[in-house]
Design an enzyme around this catalytic site. Structure first.
Site, PDB file in Angstrom:
ATOM      1  N   SER A  87       0.837  -1.203   0.000  1.00 25.28           N
ATOM      2  CA  SER A  87       0.000   0.000   0.000  1.00 25.28           C
ATOM      3  C   SER A  87       0.869   1.249   0.000  1.00 25.28           C
ATOM      4  O   SER A  87       2.089   1.174   0.156  1.00 25.28           O
ATOM      5  CB  SER A  87      -0.916   0.012   1.235  1.00 25.28           C
ATOM      6  N   SER A  89       0.829   3.697   2.231  1.00 18.42           N
ATOM      7  CA  SER A  89       0.799   4.366   3.527  1.00 18.42           C
ATOM      8  C   SER A  89       2.161   4.893   3.964  1.00 18.42           C
ATOM      9  O   SER A  89       2.237   5.746   4.846  1.00 18.42           O
ATOM     10  CB  SER A  89       0.258   3.419   4.596  1.00 18.42           C
ATOM     11  N   LYS A 144       5.267   0.606   9.488  1.00  8.72           N
ATOM     12  CA  LYS A 144       5.074   2.017   9.820  1.00  8.72           C
ATOM     13  C   LYS A 144       6.353   2.546  10.457  1.00  8.72           C
ATOM     14  O   LYS A 144       7.302   1.806  10.704  1.00  8.72           O
ATOM     15  CB  LYS A 144       3.905   2.205  10.797  1.00  8.72           C
ATOM     16  N   SER A 228      -2.910   6.737   5.858  1.00 11.97           N
ATOM     17  CA  SER A 228      -2.269   5.673   6.609  1.00 11.97           C
ATOM     18  C   SER A 228      -3.164   5.175   7.739  1.00 11.97           C
ATOM     19  O   SER A 228      -3.627   5.963   8.567  1.00 11.97           O
ATOM     20  CB  SER A 228      -0.930   6.162   7.197  1.00 11.97           C
TER      21      SER A 228
END
Length: 267
Positions: A87, A89, A144, A228
């Site tokens: 993705s 994010s 992250k 995100s």
């Protein structure tokens, strides 16, 4: 599908077969060959010897696969593991289709499948990019940036991140960068780490009052701040969910030919 579990099972099964052959089946084959040679006046011909010495296919495959599977298990579980970014994010740091390497040793050695830490090495630092098992669905891996350490006070309001009451420094790099015309490209500094983030000035985004990161847990955010799914929505990441520290992009593949032009360290 839990690849780690499948890999562990494959190592166990092939290892048991390999061991049984070494301790039991191979000596019996060798004994049959010796008995046949003793009973033959002219010695065994090549075809007969090959037939008597031939390993059953499970033993043949296990003997070939066990060392390879064991090396893959050790490297993947304790040293480095590849992941693909699914993705956006973490844009602009990581793009969809980037293949990354994750240091499995950085935050301590953990047993595969059960994820129990057996050896302490280091703790995550603010600003590092970390892969972890999603708290709400542990079979899914997320990536992250570490924003809050245990005991930190974290707040996010008006596109501004605050750590322990202090605004995190950021500077504008470019308005409407190529590929993201609705975004602002900024450089943010978390601890000693300087990295790029995206903010969409037209999107109010999430607002989050101050929270305190519990002991043994971490607050995570994506660099693409308005796109995100991170700790602002679902909370903290327990230490036992940590997979490792992302440290390099080694390939990019978006469905065409793989590209190695974007090989780089992850900051």
């Amino acid at each position: 599908m839990d690849f780690s579990l499948l890999l562990v099972l494959a190592v166990i099964v092939t290892g048991i077969i390999y061991l049984l052959d070494a301790l039991w089946f191979r000596p019996r084959r060798q004994k049959r060959v010796a008995s046949a040679e003793a009973a033959s006046h002219d010695g065994l011909d090549a075809a007969t010897r090959e037939k008597l010495e031939k390993e059953p296919w499970p033993i043949d495959y296990s003997r070939s696969l066990f060392p390879v599977l064991l090396v893959v298990l050790v490297v993947r579980s304790f040293i480095v593991e590849p992941f693909q970014i699914p993705s956006g994010s973490m844009r602009p740091t990581l793009e969809v289709g980037d293949f990354i390497l994750v240091n499995k040793f950085a935050y301590g050695l953990r047993l595969p499948v059960v994820h129990t830490k057996v050896f302490e090495v280091d703790e995550p630092e603010r600003g590092e990019v970390m892969v972890f098992r999603f708290p709400d669905e542990p079979s899914v891996n997320f990536i992250k940036r570490v924003v809050g350490l245990p005991g930190d006070r974290i707040r996010y309001e008006g596109k501004q991140l605050y750590v322990n009451g202090e605004p995190v420094a950021k500077t504008l790099i470019e308005e409407g960068p190529a590929g993201s015309p609705q975004q602002l490209l900024l450089e943010e500094r978390l601890g000693s780490v300087r990295h790029a983030i995206y903010n969409n000035p037209r999107d109010p985004g999430p607002q989050m009052g101050e929270v305190v990161v519990p002991e043994g847990e971490y607050f995570m955010m994506g660099d693409n701040r308005d796109q995100s799914n991170d700790s602002r929505y679902w909370g903290f990441v327990p230490e036992e969910n940590i997979v490792g520290r992302a440290f390099a992009v080694w390939m990019h593949w978006d469905g065409g030919l793989p590209s190695f032009s974007s090989v780089r360290r992850i900051e």
